[in-house]
Scaffold this motif. Structure first.
Motif, PDB file in Angstrom:
ATOM      1  N   THR A  15       0.861  -1.187   0.000  1.00 23.57           N
ATOM      2  CA  THR A  15       0.000   0.000   0.000  1.00 23.57           C
ATOM      3  C   THR A  15       0.889   1.226   0.000  1.00 23.57           C
ATOM      4  O   THR A  15       1.664   1.438   0.940  1.00 23.57           O
TER       5      THR A  15
ATOM      6  N   ALA B 112      -2.316   4.124  -3.506  1.00 26.30           N
ATOM      7  CA  ALA B 112      -2.618   3.030  -4.432  1.00 26.30           C
ATOM      8  C   ALA B 112      -2.251   1.707  -3.775  1.00 26.30           C
ATOM      9  O   ALA B 112      -1.369   1.640  -2.919  1.00 26.30           O
TER      10      ALA B 112
ATOM     11  N   ILE C  31       0.018  -4.559  -6.443  1.00 27.00           N
ATOM     12  CA  ILE C  31       0.113  -6.028  -6.454  1.00 27.00           C
ATOM     13  C   ILE C  31       1.362  -6.415  -7.257  1.00 27.00           C
ATOM     14  O   ILE C  31       1.524  -6.000  -8.409  1.00 27.00           O
TER      15      ILE C  31
ATOM     16  N   LYS D 201       1.295  -4.174 -10.732  1.00 23.05           N
ATOM     17  CA  LYS D 201      -0.019  -3.669 -11.151  1.00 23.05           C
ATOM     18  C   LYS D 201      -0.577  -2.768 -10.046  1.00 23.05           C
ATOM     19  O   LYS D 201      -0.399  -3.057  -8.853  1.00 23.05           O
ATOM     20  N   TYR D 202      -1.265  -1.702 -10.462  1.00 21.21           N
ATOM     21  CA  TYR D 202      -1.792  -0.709  -9.516  1.00 21.21           C
ATOM     22  C   TYR D 202      -3.319  -0.792  -9.472  1.00 21.21           C
ATOM     23  O   TYR D 202      -3.981  -0.832 -10.503  1.00 21.21           O
ATOM     24  N   TYR D 203      -3.850  -0.786  -8.231  1.00 21.69           N
ATOM     25  CA  TYR D 203      -5.292  -0.844  -8.036  1.00 21.69           C
ATOM     26  C   TYR D 203      -5.715   0.250  -7.051  1.00 21.69           C
ATOM     27  O   TYR D 203      -4.920   0.689  -6.218  1.00 21.69           O
ATOM     28  N   ASP D 204      -6.995   0.646  -7.146  1.00 24.74           N
ATOM     29  CA  ASP D 204      -7.566   1.654  -6.236  1.00 24.74           C
ATOM     30  C   ASP D 204      -6.683   2.895  -6.163  1.00 24.74           C
ATOM     31  O   ASP D 204      -6.348   3.392  -5.070  1.00 24.74           O
TER      32      ASP D 204
END
Length: 206
Positions: A61, A79, A82, A124-127
């Motif tokens: 995070t 962000a 992962i 990989k980037y999320y949120d």
């Protein structure tokens, strides 16, 4: 007359003995050359890249905050990252250095290269949350990359990947040990005679 016969016989015997000695010497030298060439060929066969592969995954995070007006106003970006990484630990045995002492029938391993660790992360980037006042920039991605690699390096140290790679290295080097033992030669490393894989383990992990 008898003296001449004895003298002639003595000369003939001397010539025969000299011939036998030269023949024996030639066979001995040929055997030594054959053994040396065989060992050198085995060293060439062992000289290759030994690679051990592993897979690691983690979740990071990332948060960053810009504050203004004496910290009364802040703009945050964050962000969830992962990471799936392929890691290889390799030994380039083509860089192993040896010294061959034909007279004493001894092979000395002078240098074994350090392992080469390669980390190939898929990130990989999320949120992803950001604002115009605090957007994601190249510096953020560089920071994330450094954090990811540092975390992976710690995981690699705690894992069995490096020890597995070293075991494969020892297994390859032991092929030379088997050959030298079978031919009556000695294998030395760091001043000690290596007689088994256990000796290799102790010297390389000690």
């Amino acid at each position: 007359m008898q003296r001449r016969i004895l003298l002639g016989a003595g000369i003939i015997v001397s010539i025969v003995l000299l011939f036998k000695f030269c023949e024996f010497k030639k066979e001995d030298d040929s055997s030594l050359d054959y053994n040396t060439n065989l060992i050198q060929q085995q060293i060439v066969n062992v000289g290759k890249l030994v690679v051990t592969e592993g897979h690691f995954a983690e979740v990071v995070t990332y948060k960053d905050q810009n504050k203004y007006l004496m910290d009364m106003v802040s703009f945050e970006k964050k962000a969830i990252v992962i990471v799936n990484a392929e890691v290889t630990v390799a030994y380039d045995l083509r860089q192993v250095k040896y010294d061959i002492d034909e007279k004493n029938k001894t092979i000395t391993i002078v240098n074994i290269p350090k392992e080469e660790i390669k980390i190939s992360p898929d990130i990989k980037y999320y949120d992803v949350e950001q604002s115009q006042m605090n957007p994601f920039t190249g510096d953020d991605y560089n920071k994330i990359n450094k954090i990811v690699r540092a975390n992976l390096a710690k995981k690699i140290e705690k894992s069995s990947l490096k020890s597995n790679a070293k075991n494969r290295l020892i297994s390859e080097l032991s092929k030379i040990l088997i050959l030298t033992n079978s031919m009556g030669w000695k294998l030395k490393y760091e001043g000690n005679v290596i007689e088994s894989e256990t000796d290799f383990n102790q010297k390389m992990k000690g």
